[in-house]
Write a protein that holds these residues in place. Structure first.
Motif, PDB file in Angstrom:
ATOM      1  N   GLY A  58     -11.457  15.675  -4.706  1.00 20.87           N
ATOM      2  CA  GLY A  58     -12.057  16.812  -5.411  1.00 20.87           C
ATOM      3  C   GLY A  58     -11.019  17.614  -6.168  1.00 20.87           C
ATOM      4  O   GLY A  58     -11.229  17.996  -7.324  1.00 20.87           O
ATOM      5  N   MET A  59      -9.879  17.859  -5.538  1.00 18.73           N
ATOM      6  CA  MET A  59      -8.814  18.612  -6.205  1.00 18.73           C
ATOM      7  C   MET A  59      -8.229  17.829  -7.375  1.00 18.73           C
ATOM      8  O   MET A  59      -7.902  18.407  -8.412  1.00 18.73           O
ATOM      9  CB  MET A  59      -7.723  19.005  -5.205  1.00 18.73           C
ATOM     10  N   LEU A  60      -8.110  16.510  -7.231  1.00 17.99           N
ATOM     11  CA  LEU A  60      -7.625  15.667  -8.335  1.00 17.99           C
ATOM     12  C   LEU A  60      -8.600  15.705  -9.505  1.00 17.99           C
ATOM     13  O   LEU A  60      -8.202  15.887 -10.659  1.00 17.99           O
ATOM     14  CB  LEU A  60      -7.443  14.224  -7.858  1.00 17.99           C
ATOM     15  N   ILE A  61      -9.870  15.536  -9.212  1.00 20.95           N
ATOM     16  CA  ILE A  61     -10.900  15.514 -10.252  1.00 20.95           C
ATOM     17  C   ILE A  61     -10.969  16.853 -10.979  1.00 20.95           C
ATOM     18  O   ILE A  61     -11.151  16.905 -12.194  1.00 20.95           O
ATOM     19  CB  ILE A  61     -12.261  15.104  -9.644  1.00 20.95           C
ATOM     20  N   ALA A  62     -10.783  17.943 -10.221  1.00 25.71           N
ATOM     21  CA  ALA A  62     -10.816  19.285 -10.821  1.00 25.71           C
ATOM     22  C   ALA A  62      -9.517  19.625 -11.546  1.00 25.71           C
ATOM     23  O   ALA A  62      -9.422  20.671 -12.186  1.00 25.71           O
ATOM     24  CB  ALA A  62     -11.106  20.330  -9.745  1.00 25.71           C
ATOM     25  N   GLY A  63      -8.502  18.766 -11.445  1.00 21.69           N
ATOM     26  CA  GLY A  63      -7.242  19.010 -12.124  1.00 21.69           C
ATOM     27  C   GLY A  63      -6.332  20.003 -11.426  1.00 21.69           C
ATOM     28  O   GLY A  63      -5.387  20.515 -12.022  1.00 21.69           O
ATOM     29  N   ILE A  64      -6.583  20.271 -10.156  1.00 18.44           N
ATOM     30  CA  ILE A  64      -5.783  21.233  -9.394  1.00 18.44           C
ATOM     31  C   ILE A  64      -4.462  20.612  -8.946  1.00 18.44           C
ATOM     32  O   ILE A  64      -3.444  21.293  -8.852  1.00 18.44           O
ATOM     33  CB  ILE A  64      -6.576  21.750  -8.177  1.00 18.44           C
ATOM     34  N   ILE A  65      -4.485  19.302  -8.658  1.00 23.58           N
ATOM     35  CA  ILE A  65      -3.286  18.587  -8.219  1.00 23.58           C
ATOM     36  C   ILE A  65      -3.168  17.278  -8.993  1.00 23.58           C
ATOM     37  O   ILE A  65      -4.124  16.835  -9.632  1.00 23.58           O
ATOM     38  CB  ILE A  65      -3.305  18.298  -6.695  1.00 23.58           C
ATOM     39  N   THR A  66      -1.998  16.665  -8.904  1.00 24.41           N
ATOM     40  CA  THR A  66      -1.762  15.347  -9.490  1.00 24.41           C
ATOM     41  C   THR A  66      -1.706  14.317  -8.365  1.00 24.41           C
ATOM     42  O   THR A  66      -1.472  14.685  -7.195  1.00 24.41           O
ATOM     43  CB  THR A  66      -0.421  15.311 -10.250  1.00 24.41           C
ATOM     44  N   PRO A  67      -1.886  13.038  -8.673  1.00 21.38           N
ATOM     45  CA  PRO A  67      -1.794  12.014  -7.617  1.00 21.38           C
ATOM     46  C   PRO A  67      -0.458  12.049  -6.876  1.00 21.38           C
ATOM     47  O   PRO A  67      -0.417  11.808  -5.670  1.00 21.38           O
ATOM     48  CB  PRO A  67      -1.959  10.698  -8.386  1.00 21.38           C
ATOM     49  N   GLU A  68       0.609  12.382  -7.568  1.00 27.90           N
ATOM     50  CA  GLU A  68       1.930  12.411  -6.943  1.00 27.90           C
ATOM     51  C   GLU A  68       2.053  13.489  -5.862  1.00 27.90           C
ATOM     52  O   GLU A  68       2.846  13.342  -4.924  1.00 27.90           O
ATOM     53  CB  GLU A  68       3.027  12.633  -7.995  1.00 27.90           C
TER      54      GLU A  68
ATOM     55  N   GLY B 268     -10.332  -3.145   2.896  1.00 34.50           N
ATOM     56  CA  GLY B 268     -10.706  -1.745   2.672  1.00 34.50           C
ATOM     57  C   GLY B 268     -10.767  -1.401   1.199  1.00 34.50           C
ATOM     58  O   GLY B 268     -11.061  -2.255   0.357  1.00 34.50           O
ATOM     59  N   GLU B 269     -10.481  -0.156   0.894  1.00 40.62           N
ATOM     60  CA  GLU B 269     -10.538   0.312  -0.488  1.00 40.62           C
ATOM     61  C   GLU B 269      -9.271   1.080  -0.836  1.00 40.62           C
ATOM     62  O   GLU B 269      -8.635   1.667   0.031  1.00 40.62           O
ATOM     63  CB  GLU B 269     -11.770   1.192  -0.725  1.00 40.62           C
ATOM     64  N   SER B 270      -8.946   1.081  -2.112  1.00 42.72           N
ATOM     65  CA  SER B 270      -7.790   1.846  -2.596  1.00 42.72           C
ATOM     66  C   SER B 270      -8.185   3.302  -2.792  1.00 42.72           C
ATOM     67  O   SER B 270      -9.375   3.656  -2.797  1.00 42.72           O
ATOM     68  CB  SER B 270      -7.292   1.272  -3.925  1.00 42.72           C
ATOM     69  N   PHE B 271      -7.187   4.133  -2.996  1.00 38.34           N
ATOM     70  CA  PHE B 271      -7.415   5.541  -3.290  1.00 38.34           C
ATOM     71  C   PHE B 271      -8.204   5.672  -4.595  1.00 38.34           C
ATOM     72  O   PHE B 271      -9.065   6.530  -4.729  1.00 38.34           O
ATOM     73  CB  PHE B 271      -6.057   6.246  -3.378  1.00 38.34           C
ATOM     74  N   LEU B 272      -7.936   4.771  -5.562  1.00 38.51           N
ATOM     75  CA  LEU B 272      -8.682   4.764  -6.816  1.00 38.51           C
ATOM     76  C   LEU B 272     -10.149   4.411  -6.579  1.00 38.51           C
ATOM     77  O   LEU B 272     -11.039   5.036  -7.168  1.00 38.51           O
ATOM     78  CB  LEU B 272      -8.061   3.792  -7.820  1.00 38.51           C
ATOM     79  N   ASP B 273     -10.422   3.440  -5.703  1.00 39.98           N
ATOM     80  CA  ASP B 273     -11.813   3.101  -5.367  1.00 39.98           C
ATOM     81  C   ASP B 273     -12.531   4.326  -4.810  1.00 39.98           C
ATOM     82  O   ASP B 273     -13.670   4.628  -5.176  1.00 39.98           O
ATOM     83  CB  ASP B 273     -11.870   1.978  -4.328  1.00 39.98           C
TER      84      ASP B 273
ATOM     85  N   TRP C 128       0.839  -1.206   0.000  1.00 36.44           N
ATOM     86  CA  TRP C 128       0.000   0.000   0.000  1.00 36.44           C
ATOM     87  C   TRP C 128       0.875   1.257   0.000  1.00 36.44           C
ATOM     88  O   TRP C 128       0.614   2.191  -0.752  1.00 36.44           O
ATOM     89  CB  TRP C 128      -0.945  -0.020   1.200  1.00 36.44           C
ATOM     90  N   TYR C 129       1.926   1.265   0.827  1.00 36.12           N
ATOM     91  CA  TYR C 129       2.838   2.412   0.831  1.00 36.12           C
ATOM     92  C   TYR C 129       3.443   2.623  -0.555  1.00 36.12           C
ATOM     93  O   TYR C 129       3.624   3.749  -0.999  1.00 36.12           O
ATOM     94  CB  TYR C 129       3.971   2.225   1.842  1.00 36.12           C
ATOM     95  N   ASP C 130       3.757   1.530  -1.241  1.00 37.33           N
ATOM     96  CA  ASP C 130       4.383   1.612  -2.564  1.00 37.33           C
ATOM     97  C   ASP C 130       3.404   2.042  -3.653  1.00 37.33           C
ATOM     98  O   ASP C 130       3.818   2.625  -4.658  1.00 37.33           O
ATOM     99  CB  ASP C 130       4.994   0.257  -2.954  1.00 37.33           C
ATOM    100  N   ASP C 131       2.115   1.754  -3.469  1.00 39.31           N
ATOM    101  CA  ASP C 131       1.124   2.063  -4.510  1.00 39.31           C
ATOM    102  C   ASP C 131      -0.268   2.245  -3.899  1.00 39.31           C
ATOM    103  O   ASP C 131      -1.188   1.492  -4.200  1.00 39.31           O
ATOM    104  CB  ASP C 131       1.102   0.943  -5.565  1.00 39.31           C
ATOM    105  N   TYR C 132      -0.393   3.247  -3.015  1.00 41.12           N
ATOM    106  CA  TYR C 132      -1.675   3.496  -2.341  1.00 41.12           C
ATOM    107  C   TYR C 132      -2.803   3.780  -3.325  1.00 41.12           C
ATOM    108  O   TYR C 132      -3.971   3.585  -3.021  1.00 41.12           O
ATOM    109  CB  TYR C 132      -1.550   4.655  -1.341  1.00 41.12           C
ATOM    110  N   PHE C 133      -2.443   4.255  -4.512  1.00 39.33           N
ATOM    111  CA  PHE C 133      -3.475   4.612  -5.482  1.00 39.33           C
ATOM    112  C   PHE C 133      -4.252   3.376  -5.940  1.00 39.33           C
ATOM    113  O   PHE C 133      -5.467   3.427  -6.106  1.00 39.33           O
ATOM    114  CB  PHE C 133      -2.855   5.333  -6.684  1.00 39.33           C
TER     115      PHE C 133
END
Length: 175
Positions: free
Chosen positions: A148-158, A111-116, A99-104
């Motif tokens: 919300g910020m990711l979906i709006a394109g304000i930030i990147t997953p990284e 549980g659920e991933s960040f993508l879920d 999870w630390y290596d690929d929480y997305f």
């Protein structure tokens, strides 16, 4: 659609504890923190107000003058499954390093991933946008604000976790 996203105030949980969807208590500083949040919302009007059903968000929505905020399960924090209420440094699950290596993409056990989480937040935002609202408020959690910020394109997953809104933080996105 203008979306004002409000993160709940400080939780009464020890640092390093994974609390996700557990309905935890707020710190005794709630009134002071909530007063500051309420000031940030003064003068704003919304076509609709939504909240996570967890008490830390509902309580803030109520305090800010929105006792009838619409509760929506899709606004809950990330589901950490079996890791809930454990200290991260004490979790012995071998999936933790994955999870630390690929929480997305990797979900905590049970549980659920960040993508879920992202998919459920996208579903929620797409639905409310289709209703023709011009301005909405959402009382939610740090993970939901990040989504919300990711979906709006304000930030990147990284850069997501470097851009976490503070407790009581208010952000605005445009969809």
């Amino acid at each position: 659609m203008k979306v004002i996203m409000i993160r709940h105030t400080s939780v009464d949980v020890s640092p390093g504890v994974c609390y996700g969807q557990t309905d935890v208590a707020l710190k005794p500083s709630f009134h002071t923190e909530a007063t500051e949040v309420k000031k940030k919302l003064e003068g704003l009007s919304f076509d609709a107000v939504f909240t996570s059903p967890l008490s830390r968000c509902v309580r803030l929505a109520d305090f800010c003058g929105y006792p009838n905020a619409i509760r929506d399960e899709r606004l809950k924090e990330l589901n950490f499954g079996e890791w809930e209420m454990q200290r991260f440094d004490e979790i012995s699950d071998p999936r933790l390093q994955l999870w630390y290596d690929d929480y997305f993409n990797i979900a905590p056990t049970g549980g659920e991933s960040f993508l879920d989480q992202r998919l459920r937040v996208e579903n929620f935002l797409t639905e409310i946008k289709s209703k023709g609202f011009r301005s909405v408020a959402i009382f939610a959690h740090g993970g939901i604000l990040l989504q919300g910020m990711l979906i709006a394109g304000i930030i990147t997953p990284e850069e997501a976790f470097d851009r976490q809104a503070p407790y009581g933080g208010v952000i605005e996105i445009e969809l």
